[in-house]
Scaffold this motif. Structure first.
Motif, PDB file in Angstrom:
ATOM      1  N   LEU A   1      25.234  34.673  37.764  1.00 44.86           N
ATOM      2  CA  LEU A   1      24.246  34.982  37.334  1.00 44.86           C
ATOM      3  C   LEU A   1      24.247  36.284  37.409  1.00 44.86           C
ATOM      4  N   GLY A   2      23.818  36.571  39.223  1.00 48.43           N
ATOM      5  CA  GLY A   2      23.517  38.026  39.437  1.00 48.43           C
ATOM      6  C   GLY A   2      25.022  38.696  39.840  1.00 48.43           C
ATOM      7  N   GLY A   3      25.745  38.771  40.958  1.00 46.05           N
ATOM      8  CA  GLY A   3      27.234  38.662  41.152  1.00 46.05           C
ATOM      9  C   GLY A   3      28.337  38.938  40.456  1.00 46.05           C
ATOM     10  N   CYS A   4      28.280  37.930  39.674  1.00 54.69           N
ATOM     11  CA  CYS A   4      29.202  37.762  39.227  1.00 54.69           C
ATOM     12  C   CYS A   4      29.190  39.092  37.497  1.00 54.69           C
ATOM     13  N   GLY A   5      27.826  38.453  36.993  1.00 55.96           N
ATOM     14  CA  GLY A   5      27.653  39.166  36.229  1.00 55.96           C
ATOM     15  C   GLY A   5      27.742  40.638  36.357  1.00 55.96           C
ATOM     16  N   LEU A   6      26.923  41.131  37.392  1.00 63.04           N
ATOM     17  CA  LEU A   6      26.985  42.726  37.787  1.00 63.04           C
ATOM     18  C   LEU A   6      28.187  43.348  38.023  1.00 63.04           C
ATOM     19  N   TYR A   7      29.057  42.408  38.546  1.00 61.45           N
ATOM     20  CA  TYR A   7      30.690  42.906  38.655  1.00 61.45           C
ATOM     21  C   TYR A   7      31.335  43.374  37.239  1.00 61.45           C
ATOM     22  N   TRP A   8      31.213  42.562  36.667  1.00 58.52           N
ATOM     23  CA  TRP A   8      31.617  42.492  35.112  1.00 58.52           C
ATOM     24  C   TRP A   8      31.151  43.692  34.751  1.00 58.52           C
ATOM     25  N   ALA A   9      29.776  43.409  34.575  1.00 55.61           N
ATOM     26  CA  ALA A   9      28.647  44.988  34.036  1.00 55.61           C
ATOM     27  C   ALA A   9      29.113  46.418  34.153  1.00 55.61           C
ATOM     28  N   CYS A  10      29.880  46.100  36.032  1.00 52.86           N
ATOM     29  CA  CYS A  10      29.687  47.393  36.126  1.00 52.86           C
ATOM     30  C   CYS A  10      31.421  47.929  36.040  1.00 52.86           C
ATOM     31  N   LEU A  11      32.388  46.913  35.949  1.00 47.04           N
ATOM     32  CA  LEU A  11      33.827  46.861  35.400  1.00 47.04           C
ATOM     33  C   LEU A  11      33.745  47.625  34.482  1.00 47.04           C
ATOM     34  N   ARG A  12      32.509  47.559  33.308  1.00 54.10           N
ATOM     35  CA  ARG A  12      32.873  47.811  32.181  1.00 54.10           C
ATOM     36  C   ARG A  12      32.218  49.827  32.158  1.00 54.10           C
ATOM     37  N   ARG A  13      31.925  50.154  32.780  1.00 57.82           N
ATOM     38  CA  ARG A  13      31.243  51.371  32.570  1.00 57.82           C
ATOM     39  C   ARG A  13      32.669  51.990  33.577  1.00 57.82           C
ATOM     40  N   THR A  14      32.850  51.951  34.801  1.00 58.91           N
ATOM     41  CA  THR A  14      34.249  52.322  35.522  1.00 58.91           C
ATOM     42  C   THR A  14      35.231  52.069  36.125  1.00 58.91           C
ATOM     43  N   SER A  15      35.839  52.872  36.959  1.00 55.56           N
ATOM     44  CA  SER A  15      37.165  52.200  37.334  1.00 55.56           C
ATOM     45  C   SER A  15      36.520  50.684  37.694  1.00 55.56           C
ATOM     46  N   SER A  16      38.192  50.209  38.159  1.00 59.36           N
ATOM     47  CA  SER A  16      38.327  48.623  39.245  1.00 59.36           C
ATOM     48  C   SER A  16      37.897  49.602  40.746  1.00 59.36           C
ATOM     49  N   ALA A  17      39.009  50.387  41.170  1.00 62.83           N
ATOM     50  CA  ALA A  17      38.538  51.317  42.115  1.00 62.83           C
ATOM     51  C   ALA A  17      37.240  51.372  42.510  1.00 62.83           C
ATOM     52  N   ARG A  18      36.719  51.872  42.000  1.00 62.29           N
ATOM     53  CA  ARG A  18      35.731  52.417  42.286  1.00 62.29           C
ATOM     54  C   ARG A  18      34.664  51.127  42.358  1.00 62.29           C
ATOM     55  N   VAL A  19      34.775  50.126  41.265  1.00 61.54           N
ATOM     56  CA  VAL A  19      33.513  48.876  41.619  1.00 61.54           C
ATOM     57  C   VAL A  19      34.202  47.719  42.903  1.00 61.54           C
ATOM     58  N   THR A  20      35.464  47.929  43.036  1.00 62.75           N
ATOM     59  CA  THR A  20      35.629  46.752  44.119  1.00 62.75           C
ATOM     60  C   THR A  20      35.569  47.714  46.022  1.00 62.75           C
ATOM     61  N   SER A  21      35.769  49.255  45.635  1.00 69.52           N
ATOM     62  CA  SER A  21      35.081  50.074  46.567  1.00 69.52           C
ATOM     63  C   SER A  21      33.990  49.608  47.497  1.00 69.52           C
ATOM     64  N   VAL A  22      33.166  49.496  46.177  1.00 73.28           N
ATOM     65  CA  VAL A  22      31.653  49.499  46.820  1.00 73.28           C
ATOM     66  C   VAL A  22      31.098  47.764  47.227  1.00 73.28           C
TER      67      VAL A  22
END
Length: 290
Positions: A222-243
């Protein structure tokens, strides 16, 4: 909520997944805990997503099921399977944290999408910092040679799911909660088969097993995976994964708090280097409009 706050919460909870694997290993096989993690999520989340599932187009449900099989089941089966066969947890975590490199390689090789030099420089710094942070945690272990390919396959599976999700977002998608439920449902039969091939599938009646499942449900999924998909909806995959290059030092802080594992100045140096690499990717993503 501002994106940096979401990303900080994502790193904090994503890192807890590796601690959960270590914690649960004392009480039950990793695949058994993972199986009941997904069963609990499939049952617990259904009342909250039932209406969304009824109204979602069939094409969206099929596509999200395939993405879930890659991003959830494929990733966890690879990483957890490697650890279960003897791949050191530190090495498995390091391979998993190569996710941003995997995403860029897939977009470059399969879709001919060129990444600017500044992105590669940021990824290089992030990787260098991660290697410094994990230096004392790395060892080759005694697993069979082929087992070391499992975390690599898991990382590439999540990278493929990430790229697929972002490239198909214009075709319609589910809410992050709906995605988690569907991914958990799809993962149930996969881990049922994996665990059945190794032993019992019934849950263990112990406080340790229940705590392991609860930890992985609340924090890691709920925390890690849920926030991962939520962030991916708002910005690029390069940014989300680099974080996620900040995941190793945060994992070590978790380990210090829960297991009293030592921290060092070398870990702090690696964190600073990874942070500099992330800033390069983040600034580039912001310049491109996210």
């Amino acid at each position: 909520m501002p994106l940096p706050f979401l990303e900080a919460a994502m790193v904090l909870t994503w890192s807890s997944g590796f601690i959960g694997m270590r914690f649960s290993a004392d009480y039950a096989p990793v695949y058994l805990v993972t199986l009941w993690r997904f069963i609990a999520l499939s049952i617990g989340l259904f009342p909250f997503v039932a209406r969304e599932m009824r109204h979602a187009p069939k094409s969206v449900l099929i596509r999200q099921s395939c993405i879930g099989a890659l991003a959830m089941a494929g990733y966890l089966a690879g990483v957890a399977g490697g650890v279960q066969l003897g791949v050191p947890a530190g090495l498995a975590a390091l391979i998993a944290d190569l996710l941003p490199v995997g995403v860029v390689l897939i977009t470059t090789c399969l879709f001919r999408q060129r990444s600017p030099a500044v992105v590669w420089a940021g990824l290089g710094l992030g990787l260098a910092g991660t290697l410094i942070v994990c230096r004392d945690a790395l060892s080759l272990g005694s697993a069979p040679a082929w087992a070391y390919g499992l975390p690599v396959a898991g990382m590439l599976s999540l990278a493929a799911g990430t790229v697929w999700q972002q490239r198909s977002s214009h075709c319609g998608t589910l809410t992050p909660l709906g995605m988690l439920w569907l991914q958990s449902l799809v993962s149930c039969p996969i881990f049922l088969a994996l665990q059945a091939s190794q032993g019992r599938i019934a849950p263990m009646l112990s406080a340790g097993f229940a705590a392991s499942v609860a930890w992985s449900v609340i924090f890691a999924t709920l925390g890690g995976c849920g926030l991962y998909w939520a962030c991916l909806r708002r910005t690029s995959s390069a940014r989300v994964t680099s974080v996620l290059f900040l995941s190793p030092p945060v994992t070590l802080i978790w380990a210090w708090a829960m297991f009293r594992e030592p921290l060092s100045w070398l870990m702090a140096l690696g964190t600073v280097i990874s942070g500099a690499g992330i800033l390069l990717v983040v600034n580039r993503s912001s310049g491109d409009g996210g």
